[in-house]
Structure formats: structure tokens, C-alpha cells
Scaffold this active site. Structure first.
Site, PDB file in Angstrom:
ATOM      1  N   ARG A   1     -10.378   0.327  14.367  1.00 21.73           N
ATOM      2  CA  ARG A   1     -10.129   1.074  13.140  1.00 21.73           C
ATOM      3  C   ARG A   1     -11.091   0.474  12.136  1.00 21.73           C
ATOM      4  O   ARG A   1     -12.288   0.643  12.284  1.00 21.73           O
ATOM      5  CB  ARG A   1      -8.650   0.907  12.774  1.00 21.73           C
ATOM      6  CG  ARG A   1      -8.053   2.051  12.023  1.00 21.73           C
ATOM      7  CD  ARG A   1      -6.566   1.897  11.817  1.00 21.73           C
ATOM      8  NE  ARG A   1      -6.164   0.643  11.148  1.00 21.73           N
ATOM      9  CZ  ARG A   1      -4.952   0.384  10.715  1.00 21.73           C
ATOM     10  NH1 ARG A   1      -3.993   1.269  10.863  1.00 21.73           N
ATOM     11  NH2 ARG A   1      -4.661  -0.758  10.124  1.00 21.73           N
TER      12      ARG A   1
ATOM     13  N   MET B   1      12.292  24.554   3.008  1.00 20.09           N
ATOM     14  CA  MET B   1      11.567  23.761   2.015  1.00 20.09           C
ATOM     15  C   MET B   1      12.523  22.939   1.138  1.00 20.09           C
ATOM     16  O   MET B   1      12.293  21.762   0.878  1.00 20.09           O
ATOM     17  CB  MET B   1      10.712  24.678   1.128  1.00 20.09           C
ATOM     18  CG  MET B   1       9.840  23.908   0.156  1.00 20.09           C
ATOM     19  SD  MET B   1       8.908  25.000  -0.940  1.00 20.09           S
ATOM     20  CE  MET B   1       7.741  25.717   0.197  1.00 20.09           C
TER      21      MET B   1
ATOM     22  N   TYR C   1      15.809  30.239   9.036  1.00 22.33           N
ATOM     23  CA  TYR C   1      14.581  30.919   9.489  1.00 22.33           C
ATOM     24  C   TYR C   1      14.498  30.923  11.004  1.00 22.33           C
ATOM     25  O   TYR C   1      14.803  29.925  11.656  1.00 22.33           O
ATOM     26  CB  TYR C   1      13.352  30.206   8.943  1.00 22.33           C
ATOM     27  CG  TYR C   1      13.103  30.425   7.482  1.00 22.33           C
ATOM     28  CD1 TYR C   1      12.852  31.703   6.968  1.00 22.33           C
ATOM     29  CD2 TYR C   1      13.094  29.342   6.604  1.00 22.33           C
ATOM     30  CE1 TYR C   1      12.599  31.893   5.619  1.00 22.33           C
ATOM     31  CE2 TYR C   1      12.840  29.520   5.252  1.00 22.33           C
ATOM     32  CZ  TYR C   1      12.595  30.803   4.767  1.00 22.33           C
ATOM     33  OH  TYR C   1      12.344  30.984   3.439  1.00 22.33           O
TER      34      TYR C   1
ATOM     35  N   LYS D   1       0.838  -1.200   0.000  1.00 18.89           N
ATOM     36  CA  LYS D   1       0.000   0.000   0.000  1.00 18.89           C
ATOM     37  C   LYS D   1       0.877   1.255   0.000  1.00 18.89           C
ATOM     38  O   LYS D   1       2.075   1.160   0.298  1.00 18.89           O
ATOM     39  CB  LYS D   1      -0.907  -0.018   1.234  1.00 18.89           C
ATOM     40  CG  LYS D   1      -0.141  -0.080   2.545  1.00 18.89           C
ATOM     41  CD  LYS D   1      -1.042  -0.482   3.704  1.00 18.89           C
ATOM     42  CE  LYS D   1      -0.260  -0.443   5.005  1.00 18.89           C
ATOM     43  NZ  LYS D   1      -1.070  -0.905   6.148  1.00 18.89           N
TER      44      LYS D   1
HETATM   45  C1  LIG Z   1      -0.319  -1.723   6.807  1.00 20.49           C
HETATM   46  C2  LIG Z   1      -0.893  -3.012   7.211  1.00 20.49           C
HETATM   47  C3  LIG Z   1      -0.087  -4.156   7.252  1.00 20.49           C
HETATM   48  C4  LIG Z   1       1.421  -4.088   7.110  1.00 20.49           C
HETATM   49  O1  LIG Z   1       1.936  -3.525   8.303  1.00 20.49           O
HETATM   50  P1  LIG Z   1       3.494  -3.385   8.594  1.00 20.49           P
HETATM   51  O2  LIG Z   1       3.555  -2.953  10.009  1.00 20.49           O
HETATM   52  O3  LIG Z   1       4.015  -2.355   7.663  1.00 20.49           O
HETATM   53  O4  LIG Z   1       4.124  -4.701   8.369  1.00 20.49           O
HETATM   54  C5  LIG Z   1      -0.710  -5.361   7.480  1.00 20.49           C
HETATM   55  N1  LIG Z   1      -2.041  -5.450   7.700  1.00 20.49           N
HETATM   56  C6  LIG Z   1      -2.840  -4.363   7.696  1.00 20.49           C
HETATM   57  C7  LIG Z   1      -4.302  -4.514   7.933  1.00 20.49           C
HETATM   58  C8  LIG Z   1      -2.306  -3.108   7.461  1.00 20.49           C
HETATM   59  O5  LIG Z   1      -3.089  -2.027   7.472  1.00 20.49           O
END
Ligand SMILES: *Cc1c(COP(=O)(O)O)cnc(C)c1O
Length: 372
Positions: free
Chosen positions: A134, A309, A261, A37
């Protein structure tokens, strides 16, 4: 062209393949998948996924439908799970590309069931919440689902997962609580047709919590990309990312002068500054101002002043003049400083550093070889 770029991001694909091998061994006999992802945590999902696929990975986890659609042509035969669930009205698009929606509400389950009734039944996964609060079915909704077979009628549920909240902390009692609840909830189901789905709980850290957490499939992301899976334990993963900035200017400074800055750093004597051509627009966190360091010719050079930046400044007054020249590379992430080290100095986690890596870098991929 390379000379015009002010920073180089190197991504070691062989190390990613090696990390996949390490994790596969760690969770065997469970299968190892991969979370890709957020563009494979900023490293380039298309490149990373094809390397992982060649290394034997056949289960990919993305967050959004768009990510899944982009990944499909890269790994045409692999399982792709859409973690964020089934968006309203998206069932057809999901099914057409053979994606596996990770259903997380009774509404999503009903949407998919309707789709399976009218079109062809297609596999789906369930997310069961055991403490993250979540995404995923609440304990109450899970109990309801398990008690009413009609709700899953005609949906091939191929996988059920839950996500751990504290798995990077081995001693945290939350882990065993979630494990116990996940087992209890999944055991309540009379799975349609008696076909028990495969189960998973472990992301990166869960892979290192012991076999109880491995179930059938693991879903690591961060550790594939070299991040440390467990707090306070040596990192078993190979480093993947290196980031080199470049010195744009070297300047002498005198006692009492300030830099950047807000004039937040004042020199207590004569010194020398390296002005480096990366800044917060490149993912160098502003919280690194006056904290942490870069490495010039292998020597630590503290970051002084605020991060701007496009620029940052480091004190090189203690280094010999011949050690640093305009145009020289500066290590921001590399052998002297891991992503996790930089994250600690920035007051964040490696995940946020990786996913914030900028788009202005010259990206160099080190090849994984024909068969990793
Ligand atoms: C992002 C995620 C993972 C991977 O997590 P890592 O800590 O990066 O290994 C696995 N399962 C779910 C549901 C996630 O949201």
C-alpha cells in the site's frame, strides 16, 4: 429538541480513556499512540483526541494533511504523524505546524531533504512496506536508501514504521514474515548521526500479537473505539458506541403482505411491524435488509424488508403490544449487539460501520471525567 431527533448516537469518552489505559498496559514498556484518522473513526477527532491526550497519549496518527492541521490546535504539543505521506508542495505547511510526515517514497524523502536544507531540519518518519503493498518504501527502495547515506542527509528521521496485513489472525505466517523483514531492513541503516529512530509495527491487532511486535510505539485506532482486535478471541476492549433509533410507526400486517422496496419480504401470517427512523443515509448498511436484527425493550426484532434511505422495518409480531410504542427507542448498537455484531450481519467490518455513522444523529458524549 432531543425529541425531534429520530436517533441518538452515544459515545462513551470514559470508555475510550479506559481502552487507552488497557492498550498502554498491553504494550508497555512501549509507548501507546492513537490513530484518530477519519475523524477518529467517525466519533469526532477533536473531542476524542483531547480525551486521549488527557489520558496520557502524546502520539497521534492521521491520514491526511487536512486532518493533521485540524488536530494541531487541539493537541498543540503532541506528535502528529501524517500517514498518507508528504503531498507535493506541502513541506512548508507541514513543517510550519510541526507535523511529522510519514515519508513513503524516495521522491517524498528528497522533497523533505530539500526543505530541511533550505529551512530548518524538521523531524520526519519513514513508512517501510513489508507486505501490505500500500503506502511505503518498497524493499528495493529501502535497501537503496540504507546504502546511500546522502539520501537522508540532514533529515532527522525520528520514527520508522511498517504496517501488518494479517495481524488480526494470530496464526497467519504473514505476521512473522513481515516482522522479520522489518527488522532486517531497519538494521541495514547507518542512521544519520547514529540516532536510531523509534520503530513501530502494531496497530490494534498487533498490540495483541506479543511483545515482538510492540517495538517502541503502538498505533491502535479501532480498539480504542471498542472494536474487537483479534478474530475469534474475546474482546478485551470496553464498548464505546451506542446507537438508538426510534419507532415512528407501528403497523399490523396480514398474511401475504410485503414490506419495503422490491417487496422482498412477505409475511407468512399476521404480524406487526416497527418502522424505525434510520436508514442507509445514516450509515445503516443496505446489506442489512432481511438480515440481522434490532432490539426492542431488550427483545430481538429481525430486520425485514430492504433498508431505505431514512427508514428501516423490524418484525415485532412476537412482542407484547405493551412492550413497544411509537416513540420508543430501538437498540441498533448497544448491550445486545456490538458494532462488530452488526458488521458481521452487514457483511463488513466494524471499521466501516463506525466511519459510516451518519450526520443526522443527535450525538451525546459521555464525559471522561477530569483525569481518566
Ligand atoms: C489505520 C492505521 C492504524 C490503526 O489501525 P487499527 O487497526 O484501527 O488499530 C495504524 N497504522 C496505520 C499505518 C494505519 O493506516
Amino acid at each position: 429538541m432531543p425529541d425531534a431527533s429520530t436517533a441518538v448516537l452515544t459515545i462513551d469518552l470514559a470508555a475510550i480513556a479506559e481502552n487507552y489505559r488497557i492498550l498502554s498496559e498491553q504494550v508497555a514498556p512501549a509507548t501507546c499512540g492513537a490513530a484518530v484518522k477519519a475523524d477518529a473513526y467517525g466519533l469526532g477527532a477533536a473531542t476524542v483526541a483531547s480525551v486521549l491526550h488527557r489520558a496520557g497519549c502524546d502520539h497521534f496518527f492521521v491520514a491526511t494533511l487536512d486532518e493533521a492541521l485540524a488536530l494541531r490546535p487541539i493537541v498543540p504539543t503532541a506528535q502528529i504523524y501524517v500517514l498518507n505521506g508528504l503531498p507535493a508542495g506541502a513541506a512548508e505547511a507541514v513543517a510550519a505546524e510541526n507535523l511529522i510526515p510519514v515519508l513513503g517514497t524516495l521522491e517524498q524523502i528528497e522533497d523533505w531533504r530539500q526543505h530541511c536544507r533550505t529551512a530548518r531540519p524538521k523531524p520526519a518518519a519513514l513508512m517501510i512496506d513489508t507486505g501490505m503493498s500500500r503506502l511505503g518504501l518498497s524493499e528495493k527502495d529501502t535497501v537503496r536508501l540504507a546504502g546511500d547515506p546522502a539520501l537522508l542527509q540532514g533529515i532527522p528521521i525520528v520514527h520508522a514504521m511498517s504496517h501488518l496485513a494479517c495481524s488480526d489472525d494470530e496464526a497467519n505466517p504473514m505476521n512473522i514474515r513481515q516482522l522479520t523483514l522489518f527488522r532486517a531492513l531497519t538494521e541495514r541503516f547507518p542512521w544519520p548521526g547514529g540516532a536510531k529512530p523509534t520503530l513501530s509495527m502494531a496497530a490494534s491487532s498487533g498490540c495483541f500479537l506479543g511483545t515482538d511486535y510492540h517495538f517502541d510505539l503502538a498505533r491502535p485506532g479501532a480498539s480504542l473505539y471498542g472494536l474487537e482486535p483479534m478474530i475469534g478471541r474475546p474482546n478485551p476492549m470496553r464498548p464505546v458506541v451506542a446507537l438508538e433509533g426510534k419507532i415512528l410507526q407501528i403497523r399490523d400486517v396480514d398474511l401475504g403482505m410485503t414490506v419495503g422496496y422490491g417487496a422482498t419480504h412477505q409475511f407468512k401470517g399476521r404480524s406487526r411491524l416497527a418502522v424505525i427512523g434510520v436508514g442507509y443515509a445514516d450509515g445503516i448498511f443496505r446489506s442489512l435488509g432481511n438480515r440481522g436484527a434490532v432490539f426492542v425493550a431488550g427483545e430481538r426484532a429481525p430486520i425485514v424488508g430492504r433498508i431505505s434511505m431514512d427508514l428501516m422495518t423490524a418484525d415485532i409480531g412476537h412482542l407484547s403490544l405493551s412492550a413497544c410504542r411509537v416513540g420508543d427507542p430501538v437498540e441498533i448498537i448497544g448491550p445486545h449487539q456490538s458494532v462488530d455484531d452488526l458488521a458481521r450481519d452487514a457483511g463488513t467490518i466494524g471499521y466501516e460501520i463506525l466511519t459510516a455513522l451518519g450526520s443526522r444523529y443527535l450525538r451525546r458524549y459521555h464525559a471522561a471525567g477530569p483525569r481518566a
